[in-house]
Design an enzyme around this catalytic site. Sequence first.
Site, PDB file in Angstrom:
ATOM      1  N   ARG A 117      54.637  46.065  86.553  1.00  0.00           N
ATOM      2  CA  ARG A 117      54.185  45.194  85.423  1.00  0.00           C
ATOM      3  C   ARG A 117      53.697  45.909  84.164  1.00  0.00           C
ATOM      4  O   ARG A 117      52.980  47.080  84.568  1.00  0.00           O
ATOM      5  CB  ARG A 117      53.090  44.296  86.061  1.00  0.00           C
ATOM      6  CG  ARG A 117      53.312  43.381  87.022  1.00  0.00           C
ATOM      7  CD  ARG A 117      52.211  42.536  87.700  1.00  0.00           C
ATOM      8  NE  ARG A 117      52.928  41.514  88.485  1.00  0.00           N
ATOM      9  CZ  ARG A 117      53.266  41.704  89.765  1.00  0.00           C
ATOM     10  NH1 ARG A 117      53.014  42.969  90.324  1.00  0.00           N
ATOM     11  NH2 ARG A 117      53.803  40.880  90.638  1.00  0.00           N
ATOM     12  N   HIS A 142      59.189  44.407  86.257  1.00  0.00           N
ATOM     13  CA  HIS A 142      60.733  44.850  86.787  1.00  0.00           C
ATOM     14  C   HIS A 142      61.554  44.673  85.344  1.00  0.00           C
ATOM     15  O   HIS A 142      62.863  44.514  85.933  1.00  0.00           O
ATOM     16  CB  HIS A 142      61.005  44.162  88.023  1.00  0.00           C
ATOM     17  CG  HIS A 142      60.211  44.463  89.158  1.00  0.00           C
ATOM     18  ND1 HIS A 142      59.551  45.671  89.354  1.00  0.00           N
ATOM     19  CD2 HIS A 142      60.086  43.515  90.334  1.00  0.00           C
ATOM     20  CE1 HIS A 142      58.953  45.467  90.610  1.00  0.00           C
ATOM     21  NE2 HIS A 142      59.124  44.278  91.006  1.00  0.00           N
ATOM     22  N   HIS A 216      63.942  49.231  95.039  1.00  0.00           N
ATOM     23  CA  HIS A 216      62.938  47.910  95.537  1.00  0.00           C
ATOM     24  C   HIS A 216      63.563  47.408  96.988  1.00  0.00           C
ATOM     25  O   HIS A 216      63.587  46.231  97.241  1.00  0.00           O
ATOM     26  CB  HIS A 216      63.050  46.616  94.682  1.00  0.00           C
ATOM     27  CG  HIS A 216      61.719  45.955  94.943  1.00  0.00           C
ATOM     28  ND1 HIS A 216      61.421  45.109  96.081  1.00  0.00           N
ATOM     29  CD2 HIS A 216      60.692  45.579  93.842  1.00  0.00           C
ATOM     30  CE1 HIS A 216      60.329  44.583  95.829  1.00  0.00           C
ATOM     31  NE2 HIS A 216      59.896  44.796  94.408  1.00  0.00           N
ATOM     32  N   ASP A 288      49.725  44.201  97.693  1.00  0.00           N
ATOM     33  CA  ASP A 288      50.808  44.454  96.464  1.00  0.00           C
ATOM     34  C   ASP A 288      49.882  45.425  95.544  1.00  0.00           C
ATOM     35  O   ASP A 288      49.641  44.859  94.323  1.00  0.00           O
ATOM     36  CB  ASP A 288      50.777  43.058  96.022  1.00  0.00           C
ATOM     37  CG  ASP A 288      52.132  42.849  95.052  1.00  0.00           C
ATOM     38  OD1 ASP A 288      52.890  44.042  94.967  1.00  0.00           O
ATOM     39  OD2 ASP A 288      52.510  41.901  94.607  1.00  0.00           O
ATOM     40  N   GLU A 356      57.482  51.235  97.146  1.00  0.00           N
ATOM     41  CA  GLU A 356      58.192  51.619  95.864  1.00  0.00           C
ATOM     42  C   GLU A 356      57.659  52.785  95.143  1.00  0.00           C
ATOM     43  O   GLU A 356      56.366  52.770  94.544  1.00  0.00           O
ATOM     44  CB  GLU A 356      58.230  50.307  94.644  1.00  0.00           C
ATOM     45  CG  GLU A 356      58.691  49.263  95.399  1.00  0.00           C
ATOM     46  CD  GLU A 356      57.953  47.740  94.680  1.00  0.00           C
ATOM     47  OE1 GLU A 356      58.257  47.710  93.548  1.00  0.00           O
ATOM     48  OE2 GLU A 356      57.526  46.962  95.581  1.00  0.00           O
TER      49      GLU A 356
HETATM   50  C1  GLA Z   1      56.999  44.060  93.302  1.00  0.00           C
HETATM   51  C2  GLA Z   1      55.741  43.422  92.933  1.00  0.00           C
HETATM   52  C3  GLA Z   1      55.478  42.248  93.757  1.00  0.00           C
HETATM   53  C4  GLA Z   1      56.623  41.366  93.797  1.00  0.00           C
HETATM   54  C5  GLA Z   1      57.898  41.938  94.131  1.00  0.00           C
HETATM   55  C6  GLA Z   1      58.751  40.919  94.001  1.00  0.00           C
HETATM   56  O1  GLA Z   1      56.528  44.646  94.514  1.00  0.00           O
HETATM   57  O2  GLA Z   1      54.584  44.124  93.013  1.00  0.00           O
HETATM   58  O3  GLA Z   1      54.240  41.609  93.060  1.00  0.00           O
HETATM   59  O4  GLA Z   1      56.786  40.544  92.411  1.00  0.00           O
HETATM   60  O5  GLA Z   1      57.983  43.083  93.596  1.00  0.00           O
HETATM   61  O6  GLA Z   1      58.960  39.725  94.529  1.00  0.00           O
END
Ligand code: GLA
Length: 392
Positions: A117, A142, A216, A288, A356
Amino acid sequence: MRRFTRRAGNVAVAVLLVTGFAALGPAAPPAAGTNQPRIDRDVFGTMPDGTAINRYTLSNGRGMKIRVLTYGGIIQTIEVPDRRGRTGNVALGFDNLTDYLERSPYFGCITGRYANRIANGRFTLDGQTYQLAQNNGVNHLHGGNVGFDKRVWSATEIRERDTVGLRMTYTSPAGEENYPGTLNTTVTYRLTRNNEIRMDYRATTDAPTIVNLTNHTYFNLAGEGSGTIEDHKLTLNASRYTPVDTTLIPTGTLDPVAGTPMDFRRPTAIGERIRNSFPQLVIGQGYDHNYVLDRRDNTFRQLESAGTVLDPSSGRVLSIRTTEPGIQFYSGNFLDGTLVGTSGRVYRQTDGFALETQHFPDSPNKPQFPTTVLRPGQTYDTTTIYAFSTAG
Ligand code: GLA
């Protein structure tokens, strides 16, 4: 090792010299002609504009096979043996192109130009402000509306002495998704004889820009569609992480994991603390978060261990090495039972996890984070390895 075997001209001799006699047990190289690494190609589907999407199947002759699509550079499947030698597909995905085009939550793809982000989709570089797509609430995620995950990549097959691979290229024109600079991007996937997927990311630009590329893939080491990954044991070599606000943008601090449910420095089941009321887990609806890797090399050139995941039921182990400073651990929180995966089973929350490797989210707005700026004359150059083995 790979370089050595090439020079030795005889794999058996090299294995003997490098690893000693013990390695010549069950893992001894097969007779010529059988179980050799190979690449096969078929057409996976057709884009609305008629462009054919190829699928490459890479086999390493040691029981491991991956399938890669030219759409998004997507790793569609990863077949690896369990502790008894039974093969299973450990990557979440779809069996058809339409689902990838219409509803993929970034399954297996290359994410870019900026993985993760950017706050309000805005950043300033050399005094100029750029407004990117706000495709995740108020934030940019992304790479925007049509990121690298939705582009068609050119693929060239790689055949080396003991390794097969694919070199994927994509040239992103200046201004695409409002990013400055033409970005010439190459992502190379190699499948080695040691059951590793090696990913080399390279990019150059003709004007100052920002870049952060990753893969991803969502994993389920018990096999995609087999249920939750909450029993998988995760270890992350990270004593700090970047806490986030309610929109999942880092606050800017690097907080210690010690004493919190964010701590994975020792192998811990993903589900053990996932429903803890710790505010960060409430915000993320699970994990996350970007972890700050404990690295010896802070120039980000050396491959260092980021972490491992063990599935106790199958014995499959995923180990990750990277040159990157961070890793996003995502516990599949947004999987909601609306997607039907490759083998026909529905994916629910926590049925897969992603790890990731990356630079930190929102780095363009956080001068204290390692830089994601790329200038003409420089080469963006990162490597990540997913290595598979078994335990127990
Ligand atoms: C990344 C983001 C998550 C989500 C996934 C896709 O991992 O950090 O918040 O958006 O991609 O769903």
